[in-house]
Design a protein around this motif. Structure first.
Motif, PDB file in Angstrom:
ATOM      1  N   TRP A 112       0.838  -1.208   0.000  1.00 17.16           N
ATOM      2  CA  TRP A 112       0.000   0.000   0.000  1.00 17.16           C
ATOM      3  C   TRP A 112       0.866   1.248   0.000  1.00 17.16           C
ATOM      4  O   TRP A 112       0.566   2.217  -0.689  1.00 17.16           O
ATOM      5  CB  TRP A 112      -0.924  -0.020   1.209  1.00 17.16           C
ATOM      6  CG  TRP A 112      -1.809   1.171   1.298  1.00 17.16           C
ATOM      7  CD1 TRP A 112      -1.666   2.246   2.109  1.00 17.16           C
ATOM      8  CD2 TRP A 112      -2.983   1.408   0.536  1.00 17.16           C
ATOM      9  NE1 TRP A 112      -2.668   3.144   1.913  1.00 17.16           N
ATOM     10  CE2 TRP A 112      -3.503   2.646   0.933  1.00 17.16           C
ATOM     11  CE3 TRP A 112      -3.651   0.704  -0.451  1.00 17.16           C
ATOM     12  CZ2 TRP A 112      -4.653   3.200   0.389  1.00 17.16           C
ATOM     13  CZ3 TRP A 112      -4.797   1.245  -1.002  1.00 17.16           C
ATOM     14  CH2 TRP A 112      -5.287   2.474  -0.579  1.00 17.16           C
TER      15      TRP A 112
ATOM     16  N   GLN B  84       2.599   1.446  -3.557  1.00 13.78           N
ATOM     17  CA  GLN B  84       1.765   1.698  -4.732  1.00 13.78           C
ATOM     18  C   GLN B  84       1.600   3.178  -5.020  1.00 13.78           C
ATOM     19  O   GLN B  84       1.280   3.559  -6.136  1.00 13.78           O
ATOM     20  CB  GLN B  84       0.412   1.029  -4.581  1.00 13.78           C
ATOM     21  CG  GLN B  84      -0.587   1.817  -3.772  1.00 13.78           C
ATOM     22  CD  GLN B  84      -1.982   1.283  -3.922  1.00 13.78           C
ATOM     23  OE1 GLN B  84      -2.244   0.423  -4.733  1.00 13.78           O
ATOM     24  NE2 GLN B  84      -2.889   1.817  -3.139  1.00 13.78           N
TER      25      GLN B  84
ATOM     26  N   ALA C 283       1.896  -1.044  -7.251  1.00 17.60           N
ATOM     27  CA  ALA C 283       0.496  -1.381  -7.532  1.00 17.60           C
ATOM     28  C   ALA C 283       0.355  -2.862  -7.864  1.00 17.60           C
ATOM     29  O   ALA C 283      -0.573  -3.524  -7.403  1.00 17.60           O
ATOM     30  CB  ALA C 283      -0.021  -0.519  -8.674  1.00 17.60           C
ATOM     31  N   VAL C 284       1.289  -3.398  -8.651  1.00 16.45           N
ATOM     32  CA  VAL C 284       1.260  -4.826  -8.987  1.00 16.45           C
ATOM     33  C   VAL C 284       1.506  -5.659  -7.730  1.00 16.45           C
ATOM     34  O   VAL C 284       0.831  -6.663  -7.489  1.00 16.45           O
ATOM     35  CB  VAL C 284       2.298  -5.136 -10.086  1.00 16.45           C
ATOM     36  CG1 VAL C 284       2.435  -6.631 -10.299  1.00 16.45           C
ATOM     37  CG2 VAL C 284       1.918  -4.440 -11.378  1.00 16.45           C
TER      38      VAL C 284
ATOM     39  N   THR D 187      -1.625  -5.633  -5.621  1.00 15.92           N
ATOM     40  CA  THR D 187      -2.672  -6.461  -6.230  1.00 15.92           C
ATOM     41  C   THR D 187      -2.415  -7.944  -5.984  1.00 15.92           C
ATOM     42  O   THR D 187      -3.328  -8.691  -5.620  1.00 15.92           O
ATOM     43  CB  THR D 187      -2.767  -6.180  -7.737  1.00 15.92           C
ATOM     44  OG1 THR D 187      -2.990  -4.780  -7.929  1.00 15.92           O
ATOM     45  CG2 THR D 187      -3.883  -6.969  -8.374  1.00 15.92           C
TER      46      THR D 187
ATOM     47  N   CYS E  95      -3.232  -8.688  -2.437  1.00 13.11           N
ATOM     48  CA  CYS E  95      -4.679  -8.799  -2.191  1.00 13.11           C
ATOM     49  C   CYS E  95      -5.210 -10.157  -2.632  1.00 13.11           C
ATOM     50  O   CYS E  95      -6.053 -10.750  -1.951  1.00 13.11           O
ATOM     51  CB  CYS E  95      -5.422  -7.673  -2.898  1.00 13.11           C
ATOM     52  SG  CYS E  95      -5.199  -6.062  -2.122  1.00 13.11           S
TER      53      CYS E  95
END
Length: 172
Positions: free
Chosen positions: A96, A99, A106-107, A110, A113
């Motif tokens: 977080w 990103q 960001a990858v 993701t 997550c």
């Protein structure tokens, strides 16, 4: 006096509700040591299934028999799931933060997550596997992963309901 006879269907329903309250209290009591959460939840599932079917040797006896049988196998699973969850939470927090500054972050976030969803769904099904099967920790993890992936839409719905219940409890 017909309403208070033990053979009355209303009394049978009230007896089942009382049994469910007793087993819920026993579960809450046995979850106080955090390392026993998975075995206690497995014993709750086992005893609840017996109460719904109307068989068994008594709520407390069934609960503690199932708990005793799954403690030795469930405590290491609980510790491993807690450690994996802690590492995953740290990785998500780091992703977080990352990103905001790069595409790699960001990858990374993701993928974290997706892994968190898999972890939550496996932990959700672990008590059921622990209550139903005998084997090693790898077998329990495989069974929980199988149950989670057998019907993915039902798993998503169940996890959403669990999240909603947690939010409602937190709200009130």
């Amino acid at each position: 006096m017909g309403a208070f006879q033990y053979d009355n269907p209303v009394m049978a329903i009230l007896a089942r509700i009382a049994n469910m309250m007793i087993v819920s209290f026993l579960w809450l009591l046995c979850c106080l040591p955090v390392v026993a959460i998975l075995p206690a939840t497995g014993a709750l599932f086992h005893t609840t299934a017996k109460v719904v079917r109307g068989d068994g040797n008594g709520v407390a006896r069934d609960f503690f028999t199932s708990l005793k049988g799954s403690l030795k196998r469930g405590i290491p699973l609980t510790l491993a799931c807690g450690a994996a969850g802690g590492l995953l939470a740290f990785a998500l927090w780091y992703g977080w933060q990352l990103q905001k500054s790069s595409m790699f972050g960001a990858v990374y976030f993701t993928i974290g997550c997706i892994l968190a969803f898999v972890w939550v769904s496996v932990v959700f099904y672990l008590p059921f596997a622990l209550a139903r099967f005998e084997g090693g920790p790898d077998m329990y993890l495989r069974m929980a992963l199988y149950f989670a992936n057998r019907t993915p839409l039902k798993t998503i719905l169940r996890l959403a309901l669990l999240a909603l219940a947690a939010l409602l409890v937190d709200f009130y």
